[in-house]
Design a protein around this motif. Structure first.
Motif, PDB file in Angstrom:
ATOM      1  N   LEU A  61       0.828  -1.205   0.000  1.00 19.14           N
ATOM      2  CA  LEU A  61       0.000   0.000   0.000  1.00 19.14           C
ATOM      3  C   LEU A  61       0.859   1.251   0.000  1.00 19.14           C
ATOM      4  O   LEU A  61       1.895   1.310   0.656  1.00 19.14           O
ATOM      5  CB  LEU A  61      -0.883   0.027   1.245  1.00 19.14           C
ATOM      6  N   ALA A  62       0.397   2.260  -0.732  1.00 16.12           N
ATOM      7  CA  ALA A  62       1.022   3.576  -0.682  1.00 16.12           C
ATOM      8  C   ALA A  62       0.353   4.381   0.433  1.00 16.12           C
ATOM      9  O   ALA A  62      -0.696   4.004   0.949  1.00 16.12           O
ATOM     10  CB  ALA A  62       0.860   4.282  -2.030  1.00 16.12           C
ATOM     11  N   ALA A  63       0.956   5.512   0.768  1.00 10.79           N
ATOM     12  CA  ALA A  63       0.448   6.347   1.852  1.00 10.79           C
ATOM     13  C   ALA A  63      -0.943   6.904   1.561  1.00 10.79           C
ATOM     14  O   ALA A  63      -1.670   7.280   2.483  1.00 10.79           O
ATOM     15  CB  ALA A  63       1.415   7.502   2.119  1.00 10.79           C
ATOM     16  N   ASP A  64      -1.345   6.922   0.286  1.00 11.91           N
ATOM     17  CA  ASP A  64      -2.668   7.446  -0.071  1.00 11.91           C
ATOM     18  C   ASP A  64      -3.739   6.359  -0.177  1.00 11.91           C
ATOM     19  O   ASP A  64      -4.837   6.607  -0.659  1.00 11.91           O
ATOM     20  CB  ASP A  64      -2.596   8.245  -1.377  1.00 11.91           C
ATOM     21  N   GLY A  65      -3.429   5.143   0.267  1.00 12.03           N
ATOM     22  CA  GLY A  65      -4.422   4.067   0.255  1.00 12.03           C
ATOM     23  C   GLY A  65      -4.558   3.364  -1.081  1.00 12.03           C
ATOM     24  O   GLY A  65      -5.526   2.635  -1.302  1.00 12.03           O
ATOM     25  N   THR A  66      -3.617   3.554  -1.967  1.00 11.71           N
ATOM     26  CA  THR A  66      -3.633   2.860  -3.254  1.00 11.71           C
ATOM     27  C   THR A  66      -2.636   1.710  -3.240  1.00 11.71           C
ATOM     28  O   THR A  66      -1.703   1.682  -2.436  1.00 11.71           O
ATOM     29  CB  THR A  66      -3.280   3.816  -4.418  1.00 11.71           C
ATOM     30  N   ALA A  67      -2.855   0.761  -4.136  1.00 12.99           N
ATOM     31  CA  ALA A  67      -1.924  -0.347  -4.337  1.00 12.99           C
ATOM     32  C   ALA A  67      -1.933  -0.691  -5.820  1.00 12.99           C
ATOM     33  O   ALA A  67      -2.909  -0.409  -6.525  1.00 12.99           O
ATOM     34  CB  ALA A  67      -2.339  -1.567  -3.508  1.00 12.99           C
ATOM     35  N   ALA A  68      -0.874  -1.298  -6.293  1.00 12.27           N
ATOM     36  CA  ALA A  68      -0.793  -1.669  -7.703  1.00 12.27           C
ATOM     37  C   ALA A  68      -1.642  -2.894  -8.019  1.00 12.27           C
ATOM     38  O   ALA A  68      -1.953  -3.151  -9.177  1.00 12.27           O
ATOM     39  CB  ALA A  68       0.661  -1.928  -8.099  1.00 12.27           C
ATOM     40  N   ARG A  69      -2.032  -3.634  -6.982  1.00  5.17           N
ATOM     41  CA  ARG A  69      -2.816  -4.850  -7.211  1.00  5.17           C
ATOM     42  C   ARG A  69      -3.753  -5.063  -6.038  1.00  5.17           C
ATOM     43  O   ARG A  69      -3.376  -4.926  -4.876  1.00  5.17           O
ATOM     44  CB  ARG A  69      -1.848  -6.033  -7.338  1.00  5.17           C
ATOM     45  N   TRP A  70      -5.010  -5.408  -6.335  1.00  5.03           N
ATOM     46  CA  TRP A  70      -6.026  -5.705  -5.321  1.00  5.03           C
ATOM     47  C   TRP A  70      -6.668  -7.044  -5.655  1.00  5.03           C
ATOM     48  O   TRP A  70      -6.812  -7.401  -6.825  1.00  5.03           O
ATOM     49  CB  TRP A  70      -7.119  -4.629  -5.301  1.00  5.03           C
ATOM     50  N   GLY A  71      -7.092  -7.759  -4.617  1.00  3.95           N
ATOM     51  CA  GLY A  71      -7.797  -9.029  -4.790  1.00  3.95           C
ATOM     52  C   GLY A  71      -9.225  -8.923  -4.289  1.00  3.95           C
ATOM     53  O   GLY A  71      -9.474  -8.361  -3.210  1.00  3.95           O
ATOM     54  N   TYR A  72     -10.170  -9.448  -5.068  1.00  8.24           N
ATOM     55  CA  TYR A  72     -11.603  -9.395  -4.764  1.00  8.24           C
ATOM     56  C   TYR A  72     -12.135 -10.823  -4.728  1.00  8.24           C
ATOM     57  O   TYR A  72     -11.948 -11.577  -5.681  1.00  8.24           O
ATOM     58  CB  TYR A  72     -12.344  -8.608  -5.854  1.00  8.24           C
ATOM     59  N   LEU A  73     -12.799 -11.191  -3.656  1.00  9.79           N
ATOM     60  CA  LEU A  73     -13.344 -12.538  -3.520  1.00  9.79           C
ATOM     61  C   LEU A  73     -14.870 -12.478  -3.604  1.00  9.79           C
ATOM     62  O   LEU A  73     -15.519 -11.727  -2.867  1.00  9.79           O
ATOM     63  CB  LEU A  73     -12.926 -13.149  -2.184  1.00  9.79           C
ATOM     64  N   PHE A  74     -15.425 -13.269  -4.511  1.00  6.95           N
ATOM     65  CA  PHE A  74     -16.872 -13.334  -4.724  1.00  6.95           C
ATOM     66  C   PHE A  74     -17.376 -14.727  -4.386  1.00  6.95           C
ATOM     67  O   PHE A  74     -16.654 -15.711  -4.520  1.00  6.95           O
ATOM     68  CB  PHE A  74     -17.217 -13.012  -6.189  1.00  6.95           C
ATOM     69  N   ARG A  75     -18.640 -14.782  -3.975  1.00  3.93           N
ATOM     70  CA  ARG A  75     -19.285 -16.061  -3.669  1.00  3.93           C
ATOM     71  C   ARG A  75     -20.608 -16.147  -4.412  1.00  3.93           C
ATOM     72  O   ARG A  75     -21.336 -15.165  -4.532  1.00  3.93           O
ATOM     73  CB  ARG A  75     -19.558 -16.194  -2.174  1.00  3.93           C
TER      74      ARG A  75
ATOM     75  N   ASP B 236     -23.235  -2.685  -0.994  1.00  5.45           N
ATOM     76  CA  ASP B 236     -22.715  -1.913  -2.126  1.00  5.45           C
ATOM     77  C   ASP B 236     -21.993  -0.646  -1.686  1.00  5.45           C
ATOM     78  O   ASP B 236     -21.125  -0.146  -2.393  1.00  5.45           O
ATOM     79  CB  ASP B 236     -23.849  -1.534  -3.081  1.00  5.45           C
ATOM     80  N   THR B 237     -22.368  -0.119  -0.539  1.00  8.43           N
ATOM     81  CA  THR B 237     -21.779   1.132  -0.069  1.00  8.43           C
ATOM     82  C   THR B 237     -20.743   0.849   1.008  1.00  8.43           C
ATOM     83  O   THR B 237     -21.064   0.321   2.063  1.00  8.43           O
ATOM     84  CB  THR B 237     -22.858   2.065   0.502  1.00  8.43           C
ATOM     85  N   TRP B 238     -19.516   1.157   0.717  1.00  2.97           N
ATOM     86  CA  TRP B 238     -18.426   1.094   1.697  1.00  2.97           C
ATOM     87  C   TRP B 238     -17.383   2.133   1.317  1.00  2.97           C
ATOM     88  O   TRP B 238     -17.222   2.484   0.155  1.00  2.97           O
ATOM     89  CB  TRP B 238     -17.808  -0.304   1.797  1.00  2.97           C
ATOM     90  N   LEU B 239     -16.738   2.652   2.341  1.00  6.83           N
ATOM     91  CA  LEU B 239     -15.724   3.670   2.123  1.00  6.83           C
ATOM     92  C   LEU B 239     -14.522   3.072   1.411  1.00  6.83           C
ATOM     93  O   LEU B 239     -14.135   1.927   1.667  1.00  6.83           O
ATOM     94  CB  LEU B 239     -15.287   4.278   3.449  1.00  6.83           C
ATOM     95  N   ASP B 240     -13.924   3.856   0.553  1.00  2.00           N
ATOM     96  CA  ASP B 240     -12.777   3.401  -0.220  1.00  2.00           C
ATOM     97  C   ASP B 240     -11.522   3.348   0.657  1.00  2.00           C
ATOM     98  O   ASP B 240     -11.457   3.935   1.734  1.00  2.00           O
ATOM     99  CB  ASP B 240     -12.576   4.329  -1.416  1.00  2.00           C
ATOM    100  N   SER B 241     -10.529   2.662   0.148  1.00  2.00           N
ATOM    101  CA  SER B 241      -9.290   2.423   0.892  1.00  2.00           C
ATOM    102  C   SER B 241      -8.570   3.715   1.286  1.00  2.00           C
ATOM    103  O   SER B 241      -7.961   3.774   2.366  1.00  2.00           O
ATOM    104  CB  SER B 241      -8.360   1.523   0.085  1.00  2.00           C
ATOM    105  N   ALA B 242      -8.627   4.751   0.470  1.00  2.00           N
ATOM    106  CA  ALA B 242      -7.935   6.005   0.791  1.00  2.00           C
ATOM    107  C   ALA B 242      -8.510   6.642   2.054  1.00  2.00           C
ATOM    108  O   ALA B 242      -7.768   7.041   2.956  1.00  2.00           O
ATOM    109  CB  ALA B 242      -8.021   6.972  -0.386  1.00  2.00           C
ATOM    110  N   ALA B 243      -9.845   6.727   2.144  1.00  2.00           N
ATOM    111  CA  ALA B 243     -10.484   7.332   3.312  1.00  2.00           C
ATOM    112  C   ALA B 243     -10.257   6.493   4.564  1.00  2.00           C
ATOM    113  O   ALA B 243     -10.032   7.025   5.655  1.00  2.00           O
ATOM    114  CB  ALA B 243     -11.982   7.503   3.063  1.00  2.00           C
ATOM    115  N   VAL B 244     -10.276   5.187   4.406  1.00  8.63           N
ATOM    116  CA  VAL B 244     -10.102   4.293   5.552  1.00  8.63           C
ATOM    117  C   VAL B 244      -8.672   4.364   6.080  1.00  8.63           C
ATOM    118  O   VAL B 244      -8.445   4.427   7.295  1.00  8.63           O
ATOM    119  CB  VAL B 244     -10.482   2.845   5.162  1.00  8.63           C
ATOM    120  N   LEU B 245      -7.703   4.363   5.188  1.00 11.29           N
ATOM    121  CA  LEU B 245      -6.319   4.461   5.634  1.00 11.29           C
ATOM    122  C   LEU B 245      -6.076   5.792   6.346  1.00 11.29           C
ATOM    123  O   LEU B 245      -5.376   5.835   7.365  1.00 11.29           O
ATOM    124  CB  LEU B 245      -5.354   4.283   4.465  1.00 11.29           C
TER     125      LEU B 245
END
Length: 196
Positions: free
Chosen positions: A71-85, A119-128
């Protein structure tokens, strides 16, 4: 999962499963333009991951996500993983995204009965930013730490409202137990911190 020790048995199987999926995924090559991969926030990749998941199963629901590269300091990453069921099939599939494309789609070899994320959740930047303000920045400064992992899950980490979706921001340090900062994914409030 990267050195995350969670004292909650209900999370253990999910964490192990996602860690195994992460180990099975091969890193993608450089960016299409030959440069470094472009970092993005977790939500920025959601539409692409969801479209891919719906081609796999019409009822695919997002149940978990985490950064798959630092993760970068702004809550971004070059790769993310998403798990679906898929409830209809009882199967789960993970998608790894990098540089605006799906790198890998991996099926879990067991049923993971995890509740879907809203469907509504805060993005990684705001959470970090919330985690840093609450405890993360102090931990990093005092112990030479860094942000290791962020993951989003529902129904496991919020003590007072267990059905809420929460982000866990995991900080690591060389000679110190990990610091976990649990952030409510809807409000951005820090609901718990602990080392372990």
């Amino acid at each position: 999962m990267r050195d995350v020790r969670l004292p909650l048995p209900s999370v253990t199987r999910l964490v192990v499963a996602c860690g195994l999926v992460g180990l099975a995924i091969v890193l993608g090559g450089p960016a299409a333009d030959g440069g470094e991969p472009r970092p993005f926030t977790a939500r920025a990749g959601l539409d692409l991951a969801a479209d891919a998941a719906r081609t796999w199963a019409a009822d695919a629901e997002l149940v978990y996500l985490e950064n798959d590269e630092p993760l970068a300091a702004d809550g971004t990453a070059a790769r993310w993983g998403y798990l679906f069921r898929s409830r209809a099939s009882g199967e789960s599939r993970a998608y790894t995204l990098r540089d605006g494309r799906v790198l890998e789609a991996s099926d879990l070899d067991f049923d993971l009965d995890a509740p879907p994320l809203p469907d509504t959740w805060l993005d990684s930047a705001a959470v970090l930013a919330a985690a840093e303000k609450e405890a993360g920045a102090r931990f990093r400064a005092a112990h030479g730490g860094r942000v290791g992992t962020m993951f989003l899950i529902r129904g496991a980490l919020h003590e007072k409202k267990p059905d809420r979706s929460t982000w866990a921001v995991v900080y690591t340090a060389p000679d110190r137990p990990n610091l976990l900062v649990i952030v409510d994914a809807a409000s951005g409030d820090v609901v718990r911190t602990w080392e372990g």
